[in-house]
Scaffold this motif. Structure first.
Motif, mmCIF file in Angstrom:
data_model
loop_
_atom_site.group_PDB
_atom_site.id
_atom_site.type_symbol
_atom_site.label_atom_id
_atom_site.label_comp_id
_atom_site.label_asym_id
_atom_site.label_seq_id
_atom_site.Cartn_x
_atom_site.Cartn_y
_atom_site.Cartn_z
ATOM 1 N N GLN A 76 0.816 -1.208 0.000
ATOM 2 C CA GLN A 76 0.000 0.000 0.000
ATOM 3 C C GLN A 76 0.850 1.258 0.000
ATOM 4 O O GLN A 76 0.481 2.273 -0.606
ATOM 5 N N ARG A 77 2.005 1.193 0.666
ATOM 6 C CA ARG A 77 2.872 2.370 0.726
ATOM 7 C C ARG A 77 3.538 2.642 -0.626
ATOM 8 O O ARG A 77 3.579 3.784 -1.087
ATOM 9 N N ALA A 78 4.080 1.602 -1.229
ATOM 10 C CA ALA A 78 4.756 1.782 -2.513
ATOM 11 C C ALA A 78 4.931 0.436 -3.185
ATOM 12 O O ALA A 78 5.303 -0.549 -2.534
ATOM 13 N N HIS A 79 4.643 0.400 -4.477
ATOM 14 C CA HIS A 79 4.839 -0.827 -5.246
ATOM 15 C C HIS A 79 5.074 -0.467 -6.703
ATOM 16 O O HIS A 79 4.897 0.683 -7.114
ATOM 17 N N HIS A 115 15.699 -10.777 -2.882
ATOM 18 C CA HIS A 115 14.855 -11.725 -3.610
ATOM 19 C C HIS A 115 14.533 -12.982 -2.804
ATOM 20 O O HIS A 115 14.370 -14.060 -3.383
ATOM 21 N N HIS A 116 14.410 -12.865 -1.492
ATOM 22 C CA HIS A 116 14.070 -14.046 -0.693
ATOM 23 C C HIS A 116 12.558 -14.297 -0.684
ATOM 24 O O HIS A 116 12.108 -15.410 -0.986
ATOM 25 N N LEU A 117 11.773 -13.286 -0.330
ATOM 26 C CA LEU A 117 10.322 -13.454 -0.363
ATOM 27 C C LEU A 117 9.835 -13.688 -1.794
ATOM 28 O O LEU A 117 8.943 -14.512 -2.033
ATOM 29 N N SER A 118 10.412 -12.964 -2.731
ATOM 30 C CA SER A 118 9.980 -13.133 -4.125
ATOM 31 C C SER A 118 10.323 -14.522 -4.639
ATOM 32 O O SER A 118 9.566 -15.100 -5.437
ATOM 33 N N ALA A 119 11.439 -15.093 -4.206
ATOM 34 C CA ALA A 119 11.770 -16.459 -4.609
ATOM 35 C C ALA A 119 10.813 -17.466 -3.983
ATOM 36 O O ALA A 119 10.419 -18.445 -4.622
ATOM 37 N N MET A 120 10.426 -17.242 -2.717
ATOM 38 C CA MET A 120 9.425 -18.109 -2.092
ATOM 39 C C MET A 120 8.135 -18.125 -2.899
ATOM 40 O O MET A 120 7.572 -19.177 -3.204
ATOM 41 N N ARG A 121 7.657 -16.912 -3.229
ATOM 42 C CA ARG A 121 6.414 -16.834 -3.997
ATOM 43 C C ARG A 121 6.606 -17.442 -5.375
ATOM 44 O O ARG A 121 5.735 -18.168 -5.879
ATOM 45 N N GLY A 122 7.746 -17.148 -5.987
ATOM 46 C CA GLY A 122 8.021 -17.719 -7.295
ATOM 47 C C GLY A 122 8.077 -19.231 -7.263
ATOM 48 O O GLY A 122 7.572 -19.908 -8.165
ATOM 49 N N GLY A 123 8.668 -19.787 -6.214
ATOM 50 C CA GLY A 123 8.759 -21.237 -6.097
ATOM 51 C C GLY A 123 7.389 -21.889 -6.018
ATOM 52 O O GLY A 123 7.143 -22.929 -6.643
ATOM 53 N N ALA A 135 11.990 -14.057 -10.501
ATOM 54 C CA ALA A 135 12.099 -13.081 -9.413
ATOM 55 C C ALA A 135 13.145 -12.033 -9.808
ATOM 56 O O ALA A 135 14.191 -12.378 -10.374
ATOM 57 N N ILE A 136 12.851 -10.771 -9.518
ATOM 58 C CA ILE A 136 13.823 -9.713 -9.834
ATOM 59 C C ILE A 136 15.045 -9.890 -8.951
ATOM 60 O O ILE A 136 14.955 -9.883 -7.715
ATOM 61 N N ASP A 137 16.196 -10.035 -9.572
ATOM 62 C CA ASP A 137 17.427 -10.344 -8.853
ATOM 63 C C ASP A 137 17.782 -9.257 -7.843
ATOM 64 O O ASP A 137 18.015 -9.528 -6.663
ATOM 65 N N GLU A 138 17.817 -8.008 -8.275
ATOM 66 C CA GLU A 138 18.282 -6.916 -7.418
ATOM 67 C C GLU A 138 17.208 -6.409 -6.463
ATOM 68 O O GLU A 138 17.522 -5.673 -5.527
ATOM 69 N N GLY A 139 15.958 -6.755 -6.698
ATOM 70 C CA GLY A 139 14.883 -6.417 -5.780
ATOM 71 C C GLY A 139 14.233 -5.061 -6.014
ATOM 72 O O GLY A 139 14.632 -4.265 -6.874
ATOM 73 N N PHE A 140 13.205 -4.808 -5.202
ATOM 74 C CA PHE A 140 12.373 -3.615 -5.348
ATOM 75 C C PHE A 140 13.145 -2.327 -5.104
ATOM 76 O O PHE A 140 12.891 -1.305 -5.759
ATOM 77 N N ASN A 141 14.082 -2.337 -4.178
ATOM 78 C CA ASN A 141 14.810 -1.100 -3.874
ATOM 79 C C ASN A 141 15.662 -0.650 -5.051
ATOM 80 O O ASN A 141 15.824 0.555 -5.279
ATOM 81 N N ALA A 142 16.179 -1.598 -5.819
ATOM 82 C CA ALA A 142 16.919 -1.233 -7.028
ATOM 83 C C ALA A 142 15.981 -0.615 -8.063
ATOM 84 O O ALA A 142 16.359 0.309 -8.798
ATOM 85 N N TRP A 143 14.750 -1.119 -8.124
ATOM 86 C CA TRP A 143 13.743 -0.537 -9.023
ATOM 87 C C TRP A 143 13.474 0.917 -8.628
ATOM 88 O O TRP A 143 13.411 1.812 -9.480
ATOM 89 N N ILE A 144 13.325 1.160 -7.320
ATOM 90 C CA ILE A 144 13.101 2.526 -6.838
ATOM 91 C C ILE A 144 14.286 3.410 -7.184
ATOM 92 O O ILE A 144 14.127 4.533 -7.704
ATOM 93 N N ASP A 145 15.494 2.933 -6.905
ATOM 94 C CA ASP A 145 16.698 3.729 -7.147
ATOM 95 C C ASP A 145 16.859 4.090 -8.623
ATOM 96 O O ASP A 145 17.437 5.136 -8.956
ATOM 97 N N ALA A 146 16.360 3.220 -9.494
ATOM 98 C CA ALA A 146 16.472 3.475 -10.930
ATOM 99 C C ALA A 146 15.422 4.462 -11.432
ATOM 100 O O ALA A 146 15.469 4.885 -12.594
ATOM 101 N N GLY A 147 14.475 4.840 -10.566
ATOM 102 C CA GLY A 147 13.447 5.795 -10.962
ATOM 103 C C GLY A 147 12.364 5.209 -11.838
ATOM 104 O O GLY A 147 11.685 5.940 -12.567
ATOM 105 N N TYR A 148 12.140 3.908 -11.732
ATOM 106 C CA TYR A 148 11.123 3.247 -12.539
ATOM 107 C C TYR A 148 9.731 3.461 -11.948
ATOM 108 O O TYR A 148 9.598 3.846 -10.778
ATOM 109 N N PRO A 149 8.670 3.206 -12.713
ATOM 110 C CA PRO A 149 7.315 3.588 -12.286
ATOM 111 C C PRO A 149 6.876 2.950 -10.969
ATOM 112 O O PRO A 149 7.044 1.753 -10.738
#
Length: 236
Positions: A76-79, A115-123, A135-149
């Motif tokens: 809810q905060r950010a995705h 990518h621990h929780l994402s790998a669990m869900r992916g599994g 699963a995204i290797d670098e994770g959500f924080n890397a997505w944020i840092d890159a300025g993606y939507p």
């Protein structure tokens, strides 16, 4: 020829033809592009898509579904904009937004750990026949840092980062240690190392050093203020 072009030619075709089949009694990931994988504690190999490729899939708008494996509070905060919430390991109770998707759908899971929780869900998804899951290797924080939507109620807020170091019985190597903030449902997980140690990096919204954190391993559990869990090795 760059790496992506190479993988999408003959080598990728060979991988897709063999890796997407059933192994034993359960499906295996198709892993069409030959990515590195991470193994869940159930032995499922989940392909790790690099961030650069994940954003390319996102921009192609080709039906790829992005799935947030974190808690409802964090989502809810950010995705990732247009991502659905499907928490690790089994998705939402009741009607999960992935449940009515075709098993041919390409699904990209993500979390912040990286990518621990994402790998669990992916599994779990792969076991259920969604073999085109990554699963995204670098994770959500890397997505944020890159300025993606992004979307959410507080996309500008960045939670503080805390590291909890712990140790448990080495017989639990490969299983998970968990940190949970029960009032908000936020949680983080990390595999236990071969020597029984683990390092949990948590990024929980609206949590301070005075907030109670429930730390769990397969051997034991403790609930303590976050500040008391920092700075020394917690033995469970």
């Amino acid at each position: 020829m760059d790496r992506r072009t190479f993988l999408r030619t003959g080598l990728a075709a060979g991988v897709a033809a063999t890796a997407g089949c059933f192994g034993g009694d359960r499906p295996e990931a198709a892993n069409e592009y030959g990515y590195e994988t991470t193994s869940t504690d159930d032995g499922v190999e989940v392909p790790l898509v690099p961030l650069d490729d994940a954003i390319e899939w996102y921009r192609e708008d080709d039906g790829t579904v992005f799935a947030d494996a974190r808690s409802p509070t964090a989502y809810q905060r950010a995705h990732i904009a247009e991502a659905v919430l499907s928490p690790a390991p089994d998705g939402q109770d009741g009607e999960d937004p992935l449940a009515d998707r075709s098993t041919d759908t390409r699904i990209v899971t993500y979390c912040g750990c990286p990518h621990h929780l994402s790998a669990m869900r992916g599994g779990t998804l792969i076991e259920n026949g969604y073999v085109h899951t990554y699963a995204i290797d670098e994770g959500f924080n890397a997505w944020i840092d890159a300025g993606y939507p992004l979307a959410g109620q507080a996309v500008e807020q960045r939670p503080d980062v805390y590291e909890i170091r712990g140790r448990t019985d080495a017989t639990h190597a490969g299983e998970y240690a968990w940190a949970r903030h029960d009032p908000t449902g936020q949680r983080e997980a990390v595999p236990i190392n071969e020597n029984g140690t683990f390092d949990l990096e948590i990024r929980f919204y609206d949590v301070t050093r005075d907030s109670d954190i429930r730390l769990t391993t397969p051997a034991a559990e403790t609930v303590q203020p976050l500040g008391q869990l920092l700075g020394s090795v917690v033995r469970l």
